[in-house]
Write a protein that holds these residues in place. Structure first.
Motif, mmCIF file in Angstrom:
data_model
loop_
_atom_site.group_PDB
_atom_site.id
_atom_site.type_symbol
_atom_site.label_atom_id
_atom_site.label_comp_id
_atom_site.label_asym_id
_atom_site.label_seq_id
_atom_site.Cartn_x
_atom_site.Cartn_y
_atom_site.Cartn_z
ATOM 1 N N MET A 416 0.847 -1.490 0.008
ATOM 2 C CA MET A 416 -0.089 -0.111 0.242
ATOM 3 C C MET A 416 0.812 1.272 -0.013
ATOM 4 N N SER A 417 2.016 1.123 0.593
ATOM 5 C CA SER A 417 2.895 2.402 0.713
ATOM 6 C C SER A 417 3.377 2.632 -0.728
ATOM 7 N N ARG A 418 3.489 1.854 -1.685
ATOM 8 C CA ARG A 418 3.982 1.951 -2.833
ATOM 9 C C ARG A 418 2.968 2.575 -3.869
ATOM 10 N N ILE A 419 1.686 2.611 -3.538
ATOM 11 C CA ILE A 419 0.735 3.142 -4.228
ATOM 12 C C ILE A 419 1.216 4.821 -4.751
ATOM 13 N N PRO A 420 1.072 4.913 -5.892
ATOM 14 C CA PRO A 420 1.668 6.495 -6.076
ATOM 15 C C PRO A 420 1.013 7.597 -5.324
ATOM 16 N N ASN A 421 -0.764 7.508 -5.175
ATOM 17 C CA ASN A 421 -1.220 8.471 -4.454
ATOM 18 C C ASN A 421 -1.571 8.369 -3.074
ATOM 19 N N CYS A 422 -0.884 7.446 -2.646
ATOM 20 C CA CYS A 422 -0.987 7.111 -1.054
ATOM 21 C C CYS A 422 -0.376 8.218 -0.087
ATOM 22 N N SER A 423 -1.373 8.711 0.643
ATOM 23 C CA SER A 423 -0.798 9.582 1.792
ATOM 24 C C SER A 423 -1.057 9.244 3.138
ATOM 25 N N LYS A 424 -1.399 7.837 3.268
ATOM 26 C CA LYS A 424 -1.603 7.462 4.626
ATOM 27 C C LYS A 424 -0.346 6.992 5.503
ATOM 28 N N GLY A 425 0.790 7.621 5.229
ATOM 29 C CA GLY A 425 1.977 7.307 5.757
ATOM 30 C C GLY A 425 2.035 7.117 7.453
ATOM 31 N N GLU A 426 1.340 8.116 8.036
ATOM 32 C CA GLU A 426 1.198 8.097 9.359
ATOM 33 C C GLU A 426 0.242 6.808 10.016
ATOM 34 N N GLU A 427 -0.653 6.740 9.252
ATOM 35 C CA GLU A 427 -1.568 5.374 9.881
ATOM 36 C C GLU A 427 -0.748 4.043 9.815
ATOM 37 N N ILE A 428 -0.009 3.957 8.650
ATOM 38 C CA ILE A 428 0.817 2.687 8.302
ATOM 39 C C ILE A 428 1.946 2.683 9.318
ATOM 40 N N GLU A 429 2.653 3.947 9.520
ATOM 41 C CA GLU A 429 3.525 3.948 10.609
ATOM 42 C C GLU A 429 2.983 3.240 12.022
ATOM 43 N N ASN A 430 2.133 3.692 12.336
ATOM 44 C CA ASN A 430 1.434 3.404 13.933
ATOM 45 C C ASN A 430 1.051 2.020 13.596
ATOM 46 N N GLN A 431 0.547 1.349 12.730
ATOM 47 C CA GLN A 431 0.280 0.197 12.478
ATOM 48 C C GLN A 431 1.554 -0.928 12.475
ATOM 49 N N LEU A 432 2.577 -0.302 11.900
ATOM 50 C CA LEU A 432 3.749 -1.440 11.576
ATOM 51 C C LEU A 432 4.334 -1.364 13.069
ATOM 52 N N ILE A 433 4.601 -0.448 13.752
ATOM 53 C CA ILE A 433 5.184 -0.419 15.029
ATOM 54 C C ILE A 433 4.366 -1.149 15.798
ATOM 55 N N ASP A 434 2.993 -1.029 15.963
ATOM 56 C CA ASP A 434 2.166 -1.644 16.835
ATOM 57 C C ASP A 434 2.205 -3.101 16.638
ATOM 58 N N ILE A 435 2.144 -3.508 15.385
ATOM 59 C CA ILE A 435 2.086 -5.116 15.003
ATOM 60 C C ILE A 435 3.575 -5.457 15.665
ATOM 61 N N GLY A 436 4.593 -4.625 15.283
ATOM 62 C CA GLY A 436 5.766 -5.431 15.717
ATOM 63 C C GLY A 436 6.137 -5.673 17.321
ATOM 64 N N MET A 437 5.364 -4.810 17.919
ATOM 65 C CA MET A 437 5.270 -5.019 19.529
ATOM 66 C C MET A 437 4.399 -5.791 20.056
ATOM 67 N N ARG A 438 3.321 -6.113 19.328
ATOM 68 C CA ARG A 438 2.179 -6.917 19.716
ATOM 69 C C ARG A 438 2.731 -8.374 19.365
ATOM 70 N N VAL A 439 3.080 -8.877 18.064
ATOM 71 C CA VAL A 439 3.270 -10.126 17.643
ATOM 72 C C VAL A 439 4.569 -10.413 17.248
ATOM 73 N N LYS A 440 4.961 -11.329 18.099
ATOM 74 C CA LYS A 440 6.472 -11.658 17.950
ATOM 75 C C LYS A 440 7.190 -12.225 16.795
ATOM 76 N N ASP A 441 6.383 -13.342 16.186
ATOM 77 C CA ASP A 441 7.122 -13.920 15.222
ATOM 78 C C ASP A 441 6.728 -13.260 13.834
ATOM 79 N N VAL A 442 6.157 -12.386 13.869
ATOM 80 C CA VAL A 442 5.984 -11.535 12.583
ATOM 81 C C VAL A 442 7.156 -10.603 12.421
#
Length: 895
Positions: A416-442
């Motif tokens: 999704m981040s590579r879609i040309p018109n994507c402007s949801k960087g802040e939302e994707i940032e929060n979810q990447l960090i949150d998933i990394g802290m919550r699910v270990k094997d991902v």
């Protein structure tokens, strides 16, 4: 400024002249022209001629409405105009007052008498002007003073005046709740009128009142029901339906009588507005009646088949209301919903997108997201980001409850981040960090996706994705042990194009590069220890074996990239660069040529470097887990800690201690040379050699006296979170771009609600005890609303007590309710009568009367009264008890 002359009055420009003059001006000269007009108005409005004054006020009102020119200075002149006997002057004055006056206007109280005079006028148009002005600017004082006049107008023989008087009641109730006791009865009586205009005005007032506190208007349900059945006015019916939509959840028995008339209106009427209001009332308040829901679904289908985009949007909106409880309605219209994603109307596309995401479940989430991402690639930038935002909000709902395969979802975030018109960087940032802290094997997949984002130089130029790159850098640095090539990560974090990033993002890049460097050096030291002890090397160390030459190259790369940043004007970048360079200088001696140094110095420096690396690595290895938004609120305040006590004596204790001035520290140059360097150990020794005994003793004394205000010196240890394992990556996803795929998936997912059987179990996501969402603070109702509700309940209860038997005389249930408001036990009544008689006898015995005959007579009367009370109690006890079950709030007036 002098008053206008006769010539100025004769040649005064009218409003039409001002409008033509403004339109003829260019953008550069328009403000100059308006300034000249304002000067003319200021001169003309001071004229004693009301015609000249009213014309000037009319021009000023126009400029205020179009160009937002301040007209508060002309408040008194507006009051002068409404006092004119000429209707045209009065009309201009009332318009200016309605447009410019508010509760803070100083002269607003001066219009009270003029409003009262115009409200009593025989000219209905003057009364209309006064009522319209009162409805707009009515304050507490004005509404209190003019309530009686408005009440009189509610009974006017002129329909035009009576209708406006009823409309003004809404403003009176809002500002002055006690007006309910005067006007409410007359307002209810107006519901029974035969004039459609009056009934429409009254129903509109009750519709607005019921939206704030519907429970107070439950006693009026029979009147509204009569209007619903008998009225032919579509607007009145729409307002009544809105009222019943508020009343039905409060009184379930209303639904039984309401369903049939509403269904009749849906079948017979041809007005689309009334049909839609019937549909909305049914799908929101009468969902338990299946026949009504099916009729509403059929009517919704007709809306969806219309060519008019407005009707099509209303149909989609009605489907979205039905979706949570009646998914079969969405299934019947799924083909139209999917096709609406390609509609030209943006509102229709957004509504269909909400419906598609409402149909998403664990079984079809992967394919649904695939089709929606394909739509996003072909859509305009606005709708593209709406699609991406819907995917993100749906997947993270209830702490990613709908996601089965987190490896797929992390790769989807990278896609999704590579879609040309994507402007949801802040939302994707929060979810990447949150998933990394919550699910270990991902985390291995997370590091892989982060690495792909960091090595893509095209993303550095997109300002909307800078936050996303910050998350990718943090993830790669925090979980670098899962990286297959840490050296590649280091090169990506230190590439020259990172100069395009803001300083806040570059600091994250620098910190992550420092973490990667610490991991590589620590792995090298572990590898050397394994070689010297001749033990087996772990598997992960064999994959990431570091040679002496590779570590030296990493140190050179870090020094080359961060050297110029040590002179940066940004203090955060400068400080981090100096920290890393100082660490490199400390560790470099370990990797220099051992022949140059002595053996004793070599061994000592080796021990220092290895210890420092180990300490920093241990600090970076601490697990970071999610923190609840309510964590701070759950920290208990010690009982002996008084937070609100004023520490005024602290200044008296430490008054003699001189604090350094704020400007004593300054940097003469942003670039540091050898002269700027200093030794921390030497500085600490100098400070220790000259302690300040005075300040130390004063602060020690203050700590003894106010020890409870100081935090304890012991630091609480943070326990590492135990993360659950996640599943392995799933197979790839087909990328066929076909709209019919989503239709089939929606069909399959909506037929059955059973969860599918997956070969791999869903990973358990870390959830916090206090919850992950911010607490919802319920707003307390305003005081005026409480007063208004109380006054209306009082008025309704009085009216209900008088007219209870008149509403439904044949209803046995209501008759029982009216006759037996309180159901008491007869035995308890008998005991009450006995106790009451005993108390009276005791009081009579306790009296010291001089005349004994009066005392004996009082005793005999008490005996007769007591005997009479016992006889009545015995009759009530022998009579059969017929208690009718009823709702404590309100009886059923419609059954």
């Amino acid at each position: 400024m002098a008053s206008p002359s006769l010539m100025d009055t004769l040649f005064q420009r009218s409003l039409d002249d001002i409008i033509k003059g403004v339109r003829q001006q260019q953008s550069s000269t328009e403000s100059i022209f308006i300034s000249k007009v304002i000067e003319e108005i200021r001169r003309e409005i001071k004229s004693t001629d009301l015609r000249t004054k009213s014309t000037a006020l009319q021009k000023l009102t126009y400029l205020n409405s179009i160009h937002f020119i301040d007209m508060s200075w002309a408040s008194f002149h507006a009051i002068e105009c409404i006092s004119s006997p000429t209707f045209s002057h009065k009309k201009i004055g009332y318009l200016a007052i309605s447009q410019s006056f508010n509760e803070s206007t100083p002269v607003i109280l001066l219009i009270s008498n003029q409003l009262r005079k115009d409200l009593k006028s025989s000219n209905e148009f003057e009364v209309s002007l006064a009522l319209d002005c009162l409805s707009r600017i009515g304050t507490v004082d004005l509404c209190r003073d003019l309530t009686s006049e408005v009440f009189t107008l509610m009974s006017s023989s002129k329909v035009f005046v009576r209708k406006k008087g009823i409309g003004v009641v809404l403003r009176l109730f809002e500002k002055y709740p006690d007006a309910v006791r005067v006007c409410f009865k007359k307002l209810v009586e107006s519901l029974e009128g035969s004039d459609s205009q009056i009934v429409s005005a009254v129903v509109g007032v009750f519709c607005e009142l019921a939206s704030k506190d519907p429970r107070s208007y439950l006693p009026l349900a029979p009147e509204f029901y009569r209007i619903l059945v008998d009225s032919k006015n579509n607007w009145v019916l729409i307002q009544v339906l809105k009222i019943f939509a508020k009343l039905a959840p409060l009184e379930p028995r209303l639904a039984k009588r309401m369903v049939e008339p509403i269904c009749d209106h849906m079948r017979k009427t041809g007005a689309k507005s009334l049909v839609f209001e019937c549909i909305r009332t049914v799908v929101t308040s009468f969902t338990e009646y299946e026949s009504a829901m099916k009729l509403a679904a059929a009517k919704i289908r007709e809306f969806l088949m219309e060519d008019d985009p407005n009707l099509k949007y209303l149909g989609l909106h009605a489907v979205s209301i039905m979706a949570p409880k009646h998914l079969w309605a969405v299934l019947e219209n799924k083909d139209v919903v999917i096709q609406s994603l390609s509609d030209e109307d943006p509102n229709i596309k957004l509504e269909s997108l909400r419906l598609v995401m409402a149909m998403a479940s664990e079984s079809n989430l992967v394919e649904t997201c695939r089709v929606l991402v394909n739509y996003a690639l072909k859509s305009d930038p606005e709708f593209c980001n709406e699609i991406l935002g819907s995917i993100l909000s749906t997947c993270c709902r209830n702490v990613y409850d709908v996601i089965i395969d987190f490896d797929w979802y992390v790769s989807l975030l990278g896609e999704m981040s590579r879609i040309p018109n994507c402007s949801k960087g802040e939302e994707i940032e929060n979810q990447l960090i949150d998933i990394g802290m919550r699910v270990k094997d991902v985390r291995p997949e997370l590091v892989r996706v982060g690495r792909d984002l960091l090595i893509d130089p095209a993303l550095l130029g997109n300002p909307f994705l800078h936050r996303l790159l910050s998350a990718a850098a943090w993830v790669c640095g925090e979980y670098v042990e899962f990286s297959r090539n840490p050296v590649e990560l280091m090169e990506a974090l230190l590439q020259p194009r990172t100069s395009l990033l803001p300083s806040s993002i570059r600091t994250v890049y620098m910190q992550s590069a420092f973490k990667v460097l610490i991991f590589c050096i620590h792995s090298y030291f572990l590898q050397k220890e394994e070689m010297t002890s001749e033990t087996s090397t772990p598997a992960f160390m064999e994959e990431k074996s570091f040679m002496h030459e590779s570590i030296v190259n990493l140190l050179n790369l870090m020094e080359l990239a961060l050297g110029p940043l040590s002179g940066s004007l940004d203090v955060e970048i400068q400080e981090r660069a100096w920290n890393v360079l100082g660490f490199i200088e400390l560790v470099r001696q370990e990797f220099s040529n051992p022949l140059i140094r002595k053996e004793a110095n070599l061994e000592r420096e080796k021990v220092i470097a290895s210890r420092v690396v180990e300490w920093v690595h241990d600090a970076f290895s601490e697990e970071l887990g999610p923190v609840s938004v309510t964590a701070q609120d759950r920290v208990l305040v010690p009982d002996e800690l008084v937070l609100k006590e004023n520490l005024t004596d602290l200044e008296a204790i430490c008054g003699g201690v001189e604090l350094p001035s704020p400007g004593s520290f300054s940097l003469t140059s942003p670039y540091y040379g050898e002269s700027a360097g200093f030794s921390v150990s030497n500085l600490q020794g100098e400070e220790d050699s000259e302690p300040s005994t005075e300040s130390t003793s004063l602060l020690t004394e203050h700590r003894k006296r106010h020890g409870l205000y100081y935090l304890p010196s012991e630091k609480n240890k943070i326990l590492a979170n135990d993360y659950p394992p996640a599943n392995d990556p799933s197979s790839g996803i087909n990328t066929n771009d076909d709209t019919e795929d989503l239709v089939k998936l929606a069909d399959q997912s909506l037929v059955s609600k059973r969860k599918p059987n997956h070969a791999k179990p869903r990973p358990v996501v870390v959830k916090l005890e206090g919850g992950d969402a911010a607490p919802v603070v319920s707003k307390k109702p305003e005081l005026k609303d409480d007063l208004l509700s109380g006054a209306i309940r009082d008025s309704s209860s009085k009216r209900k007590g008088k007219a209870k038997h008149v509403i439904l005389p044949d209803s046995k249930e209501n008759l029982a309710v009216g006759e037996q408001p309180n159901h008491e036990n007869p035995s308890s009544r008998r005991s009450q009568h006995r106790g009451h008689g005993k108390e009276k006898s005791k009081k009579s015995r306790g009296k010291k009367n001089g005349d004994g005959r009066e005392d004996d007579g009082e005793k005999e009367r008490e005996k007769i009264r007591d005997h009479h009370g016992r006889h009545k109690s015995r009759q009530r006890a022998d009579a059969p008890i017929n208690v009718v079950a009823q709702t404590p709030d309100i009886p059923d007036y419609l059954l």
